[in-house]
Design an enzyme around this catalytic site. Structure first.
Site, short mmCIF file in Angstrom:
data_model
loop_
_atom_site.label_atom_id
_atom_site.label_comp_id
_atom_site.label_asym_id
_atom_site.label_seq_id
_atom_site.Cartn_x
_atom_site.Cartn_y
_atom_site.Cartn_z
N ARG A 18 -23.57 -62.32 -1.26
CA ARG A 18 -24.90 -62.52 -1.82
C ARG A 18 -25.85 -62.85 -0.67
O ARG A 18 -25.82 -63.94 -0.12
CB ARG A 18 -24.90 -63.65 -2.86
CG ARG A 18 -24.02 -63.40 -4.07
CD ARG A 18 -24.57 -62.28 -4.94
NE ARG A 18 -23.73 -62.04 -6.12
CZ ARG A 18 -22.75 -61.15 -6.18
NH1 ARG A 18 -22.46 -60.42 -5.11
NH2 ARG A 18 -22.05 -61.00 -7.28
N LYS A 74 -12.00 -52.17 -4.75
CA LYS A 74 -12.61 -51.72 -6.00
C LYS A 74 -13.88 -50.94 -5.69
O LYS A 74 -14.77 -51.44 -5.02
CB LYS A 74 -12.94 -52.93 -6.88
CG LYS A 74 -11.72 -53.77 -7.24
CD LYS A 74 -12.11 -55.15 -7.77
CE LYS A 74 -12.55 -56.06 -6.63
NZ LYS A 74 -12.87 -57.43 -7.10
N TYR A 88 -28.32 -70.97 -13.30
CA TYR A 88 -28.93 -69.66 -13.07
C TYR A 88 -29.30 -68.98 -14.38
O TYR A 88 -28.71 -69.25 -15.43
CB TYR A 88 -28.03 -68.76 -12.22
CG TYR A 88 -26.78 -68.24 -12.91
CD1 TYR A 88 -26.77 -67.02 -13.57
CD2 TYR A 88 -25.58 -68.97 -12.87
CE1 TYR A 88 -25.62 -66.53 -14.16
CE2 TYR A 88 -24.43 -68.48 -13.45
CZ TYR A 88 -24.46 -67.26 -14.11
OH TYR A 88 -23.32 -66.79 -14.71
N GLY A 113 -16.27 -49.55 -7.94
CA GLY A 113 -16.94 -49.35 -9.22
C GLY A 113 -16.02 -48.67 -10.21
O GLY A 113 -14.82 -48.98 -10.28
N ASN A 124 -17.23 -61.72 -1.80
CA ASN A 124 -18.36 -61.58 -2.72
C ASN A 124 -19.64 -61.92 -1.95
O ASN A 124 -19.92 -63.09 -1.69
CB ASN A 124 -18.16 -62.53 -3.91
CG ASN A 124 -18.89 -62.07 -5.14
OD1 ASN A 124 -19.72 -61.16 -5.10
ND2 ASN A 124 -18.59 -62.69 -6.27
N ASP A 170 -14.81 -60.23 -11.38
CA ASP A 170 -14.10 -61.51 -11.53
C ASP A 170 -12.93 -61.37 -12.51
O ASP A 170 -11.84 -61.89 -12.26
CB ASP A 170 -15.06 -62.59 -12.02
CG ASP A 170 -16.29 -62.74 -11.15
OD1 ASP A 170 -16.20 -62.43 -9.94
OD2 ASP A 170 -17.33 -63.16 -11.67
N GLY A 214 -19.23 -68.75 -12.95
CA GLY A 214 -19.22 -68.74 -11.49
C GLY A 214 -18.10 -67.83 -11.06
O GLY A 214 -17.08 -67.73 -11.76
N ASP A 215 -18.22 -67.15 -9.93
CA ASP A 215 -17.31 -66.05 -9.64
C ASP A 215 -15.83 -66.42 -9.70
O ASP A 215 -15.06 -65.84 -10.47
CB ASP A 215 -17.67 -65.38 -8.31
CG ASP A 215 -17.56 -66.30 -7.09
OD1 ASP A 215 -17.58 -67.53 -7.26
OD2 ASP A 215 -17.47 -65.77 -5.97
#
Length: 318
Positions: free
Chosen positions: A166, A224, A85, A226, A164, A257, A27-28
């Site tokens: 989603r 960040k 998941y 990439g 984060n 993470d 989990g993150d």
């Protein structure tokens, strides 16, 4: 330092058999907590969450303990179970997820954020949460959640936020934006990905993201982008850090993470920003060369030993 969020059962296809699954937990913010503790063993790291009373939840708690995380704020819901998941990765290491979390015990966290939790944190502490931490909370419980966050800030606890994003966890883009902006306005440290903020706010560059964060008066910002670069700002001082891309990418799960956990660990040790970014980027680059969110113990730690020594040597000669 304490991390608040959801840990789930992770299933992924076994690399040697398409009909077999490998099971672990991830989990993150949990991933960040694990990598921080592994790489900075002398730092106190607690995890704040809710699990069920099922078999997977019991195994999960043992996993927390095996990672030397403090579990005094891991609560138990009597009827709900832990979420789950399935992760798939393509030939370039990019991942896709299928979730079973609608009745996850972690969604009930607000009912456990009582005075005892508040009193357990002091002005010397850090407290991290993420966009996912907020998203899984039912909409009618987000006001008391942010009241809890405000109470921590009033006590002098340093707040860390990872936006984060989603999309599937939110009822609308507007709802996500409002909650993220409220979180940023309360945060002392923001650990931000350009991709997330581009999808949510339509921002195209690190500079655009930096401008948004600073409009909310975030003291310390880490952006960040990439494998391209990392842009940081601490009390208005900007630095751009060049990142060496990894040539072999196996699984990008948990790269951000791991970066977050190692970066925060370095900051808790009062290391310079540039040193923290260097270690964090190396940790992320190591993690994406392995499968799964939590890779075997000792791998990242061994990598960072060399980075730490070389960076210290560089610092001494400049």
């Amino acid at each position: 330092m304490s991390f608040m969020g959801e840990c789930m059962v992770e299933l992924r296809t076994d690399e040697y058999s398409a009909t077999s699954l490998h099971q672990s937990f991830a989990g993150d913010v949990y991933n960040s907590a694990v990598y921080l503790k592994r790489c900075f063993d002398d730092v106190f790291v607690g995890f704040v969450t809710v699990t069920g009373d099922d078999t997977f939840s019991h195994r999960m708690r043992k996993g927390f303990e095996s990672e030397s995380l403090d579990t005094s704020m891991v609560f138990t819901h009597p009827t709900r179970a832990t979420g789950l998941y399935l992760i798939d990765t393509d030939d370039d290491g990019e991942r896709s997820f299928t979730y079973w979390r609608s009745e996850s015990a972690a969604k009930t966290i607000v009912s456990f954020l009582n005075v005892d939790v508040l009193n357990s944190l002091t002005s010397n502490d850090m407290f991290m949460f993420s966009g996912i931490s907020i998203a899984i909370i039912p909409p009618d419980e987000r006001v008391p959640f942010f009241n809890f966050i405000k109470a921590l800030k009033n006590k002098g606890v340093k707040l860390v936020f990872d936006p984060n994003y989603r999309a599937r966890l939110w009822t609308s883009l507007a709802d996500a934006k409002a909650n993220f902006e409220q979180a940023l306005s309360l945060s002392d440290i923001a650990l931000v990905g350009v991709e997330d903020m581009g999808e949510l706010f339509g921002l195209a560059s690190s500079d655009d993201v930096m401008e948004l964060c600073q409009s909310h008066s975030v003291d310390e910002v880490v952006i960040k982008n990439g494998p391209s670069s990392v842009l940081t700002s601490l009390n208005g001082k900007y630095e751009e850090h060049v990142i060496t891309p990894v040539s072999k990418v196996v699984d990008t799960t948990s790269a951000g993470d791991a970066f977050n956990g190692v970066y925060l660990g370095g900051r808790l040790q009062n290391l310079p920003i540039s040193h923290c970014v260097s270690m964090a980027a190396k940790a992320a680059g190591t993690v994406i060369q392995h499968r799964g969110a939590i890779i075997p113990k000792g791998v990242v730690e061994a990598t960072l030993e060399g980075v730490h020594k070389s960076t210290l040597a560089s610092d001494l000669t400049t």
